[in-house]
Design an enzyme around this catalytic site. Sequence first.
Site, PDB file in Angstrom:
ATOM      1  CE1 TYR A  64      27.536  33.631  12.190  1.00 19.74           C
ATOM      2  CE2 TYR A  64      26.451  35.012  10.537  1.00 19.74           C
ATOM      3  CZ  TYR A  64      26.591  33.720  11.149  1.00 19.74           C
ATOM      4  OH  TYR A  64      25.862  32.551  10.564  1.00 19.74           O
TER       5      TYR A  64
ATOM      6  CG  HIS B 126      26.291  35.819  15.627  1.00 21.22           C
ATOM      7  ND1 HIS B 126      27.911  36.045  16.184  1.00 21.22           N
ATOM      8  CD2 HIS B 126      26.091  34.587  15.980  1.00 21.22           C
ATOM      9  CE1 HIS B 126      28.176  34.975  16.620  1.00 21.22           C
ATOM     10  NE2 HIS B 126      27.405  34.022  16.633  1.00 21.22           N
TER      11      HIS B 126
HETATM   12  O1  LIG Z   1      27.530  31.643  17.217  1.00 20.94           O
HETATM   13  C1  LIG Z   1      26.930  30.768  17.052  1.00 20.94           C
HETATM   14  C2  LIG Z   1      25.724  29.973  17.482  1.00 20.94           C
HETATM   15  C3  LIG Z   1      25.368  28.677  17.013  1.00 20.94           C
HETATM   16  O2  LIG Z   1      24.285  28.194  17.633  1.00 20.94           O
HETATM   17  C4  LIG Z   1      25.300  28.604  15.603  1.00 20.94           C
HETATM   18  O3  LIG Z   1      25.020  27.550  15.158  1.00 20.94           O
HETATM   19  C5  LIG Z   1      26.514  29.243  14.938  1.00 20.94           C
HETATM   20  C6  LIG Z   1      26.232  29.360  13.545  1.00 20.94           C
HETATM   21  O4  LIG Z   1      27.304  30.056  12.924  1.00 20.94           O
HETATM   22  P1  LIG Z   1      27.585  29.578  11.659  1.00 20.94           P
HETATM   23  O5  LIG Z   1      27.814  28.046  11.178  1.00 20.94           O
HETATM   24  O6  LIG Z   1      29.240  30.265  11.310  1.00 20.94           O
HETATM   25  O7  LIG Z   1      26.921  30.338  10.796  1.00 20.94           O
HETATM   26  O8  LIG Z   1      26.907  30.234  15.560  1.00 20.94           O
END
Ligand SMILES: O=C1C[C@@H](O)[C@H](O)[C@@H](COP(=O)(O)O)O1
Length: 715
Positions: free
Chosen positions: A130, A192
């Site tokens: 993130y 995140h």
């Molecule tokens: O770190 C994560 C955990 C997952 O469960 C989650 O789906 C994704 C989402 O990431 P993004 O698709 O980049 O928003 O992240």
Amino acid sequence: MMFEVLKNLACPPDEHPTRCAVLKDQFLKLSQYYQLRTAENYTVLNREIETLLEQEGLEEAGRIFYFSVPPFAYAEIAGHINSSCRPRPGAWLRVVLEKPFGHDLESAQQLAAELRNFFKEEEMYRVDHYLGKQAVAHILPFRDQNRQFLDPIWNRHHVERVEIVLKETVDAKGRASFYEQYGVIRDVLQNHLTEVMMYLAMELPANISSTEDVLQHKLQTFKSLQELEKTSAVIGQYQAYTSQVQEELQKAQNYFSMTPTFAGVLIHMDSLRWEGVPFILASGKALDERVGYIRVLFKNRAYCTQSEALRDAEHSQCKAKQIIFYIGHGELNSPAVLVSRNLFRPIMPEGSWREVTDHPQLHLFGQPLSDYYVYSPVKERDAYAMLISSIYHARKDFFITTENLLASWEFWTPLLDSISHQAPRLYPGGRENQHLLDFEMLGQELSFTLAEPVEFLDTSKQTPDDYQTIQAKFRNSSLVSAWPEELVSQLASDLEAVAARAVARSGEFHLALSGGSSPVVLFQRLAKHHYGFPWKRTHLWLVDERCVPLSDPESNFCSLHDHLLQHVRVPYFNLHPMPVHLNRRLCVEEDQGPELYAEEIAALVTNASFDLVLLGVGTDGHTASLFPHSSSGLGGSQAVVLTESPIKPHQRMTLSLPFINKARQVFVLVLGKGKHEIVTLLSRVGNKPKKWPISGVRPSSGQLVWYMDYEALLG
Ligand SMILES: O=C1C[C@@H](O)[C@H](O)[C@@H](COP(=O)(O)O)O1
Ligand SMILES: NC(=O)C1=CN([C@@H]2O[C@H](COP(=O)(O)OP(=O)(O)OC[C@H]3O[C@@H](n4cnc5c(N)ncnc54)[C@H](O)[C@@H]3O)[C@@H](O)[C@H]2O)C=CC1
């Protein structure tokens, strides 16, 4: 094998297909596949790298190892790299690690300690992807470049609330073995959303390019986070989750998962800047849309006299004022930074962000897009591309240091522990969730706005004949028993009734309160549900106190302040903390603290008889700070005494048993299974205060009432 991998590789969307084919080809030429199992495999790899360098006449700049392996393998692989695969002196080593970095504080500490055995801090790059997302990566630069506008308003006086949200439509199907151990708080909120919150809330360093300064400011912000309570969160689970877990983990049909797939958490900070501002973090799987955003909503104090039709629609001060960092997906389907036009026109870096002026007929957070200055990146970049490039350039800004990681786990672990047995609210998934997961804030607490629908109720949670309050006798005195919430609510109502009667009778109410954990729920209940309580006429006394400064978190007065006094209006001259801290010394006999307190009581309380004394019971039968076999306080004529506790802090000041027994009323609050044993014992023994001080509580002319929850009473 390599061809299989390549087939699945994609170039960025703006890469021309011909160039993409060239890039893939180059990648293939540079790639080799090794299986690394034994120490020998790593030695061979090292030798081959060196041979290759020699053949090509190259000097090695450094090596990157990307750990795309489960965390249990980290330590072993780290050991092998450290002993056999380090580059020659002068060249650097960088290891990239992907979450999960532990499961709670303890496991994260253990993993961190293991890695520290092999790598230096500067060699480790812990990824939180993130931080590589463009809108997130731009928070600090935005705050920095717009200091002149933000300085006056980026604080509790102007910010109403902050929302940090990641909603997903996908569920955890196919990932149950990972997800079942983690759940949404560990998967998304601990990392995140917390990191994003830090970027928003931290004090801005003078130089935001200084990784060390940013880290120190972040750590400072972690310290300001108020501890999370069970009631700080609402959790949910999509309905199909349990059957997915049963199937993927081969669990029996009667296995029910308690793992939350949705969570909303309310966070507060104890800082001059953010005190009182709610930070709401929310994330979930199987929701109605896929979107990530950060929304800073400002207070709106304007009243507009002119009719809406005559107002300057875009700049009206009566419209909502907000700044949004749009992480991606959702209606905009791209990262963006949006600032309400009635706030300010932001300064954005021209080369990398451009203003969007052709506004589609979209509404975002209740306003048409035309109400915002909208900026989007000139070139959209994948988060991982940005992070990997940072690794090559040894830029550590967007990676998680060990200190940062542990500070985050320290913050989240108590909440995770406290909800580990809490059944999440079930939700059907997708659009069908309707308003089921909407939640609201009530003071420091979060709760779902809608009552749980009957068809989703987990019958195992239902309790026999519940929600009835039992009225009976215990040790020949009145007993009120119920489930904890009802019990505390009854106790608070009874307490208010006693207060009202005392004020009607004498114009004031003298209440002595105990410390410890049990009364905290009562304090919170009084603070949030009893607006008619005669606080102005109430004198608050302490039943007992620990010999620590009053500002110490161990102090009973401090807890009373935090959970009750700061929310109600008791005149300060009606507050009577125990004088445990005199002449800069704690509970020194010559300072005569107990005598001073007794004199204060005698001067203000008619017949030195409190209207109400609230007590608790320890598992050893102690009450107030009167412990079994105490040499003082269990008899004699002193109203207040110093005692010794078997547990820390040892030194205490307390009302004596004979003095407690002078009260007009004594309420004893007993909560939790842990108290069942002592309750059973007390139901059988007579008046034995030396052994069990609580058994000596028998008001001489007053009334004693026991308030016990079912677990304490029935086990
Ligand atoms: O770190 C994560 C955990 C997952 O469960 C989650 O789906 C994704 C989402 O990431 P993004 O698709 O980049 O928003 O992240
Ligand atoms: N960001 C996120 O939400 C998630 C991240 N991850 C992380 O992504 C990475 C990859 O995850 P998955 O592909 O699901 O993991 P996985 O369990 O499928 O394993 C990945 C690879 O590790 C190899 N491996 C296992 N033990 C090894 C050892 N001792 N030595 C060398 N190789 C070993 C396996 O052979 C496999 O090829 C991991 O770092 C994991 O922690 C995983 C799940 C979610």
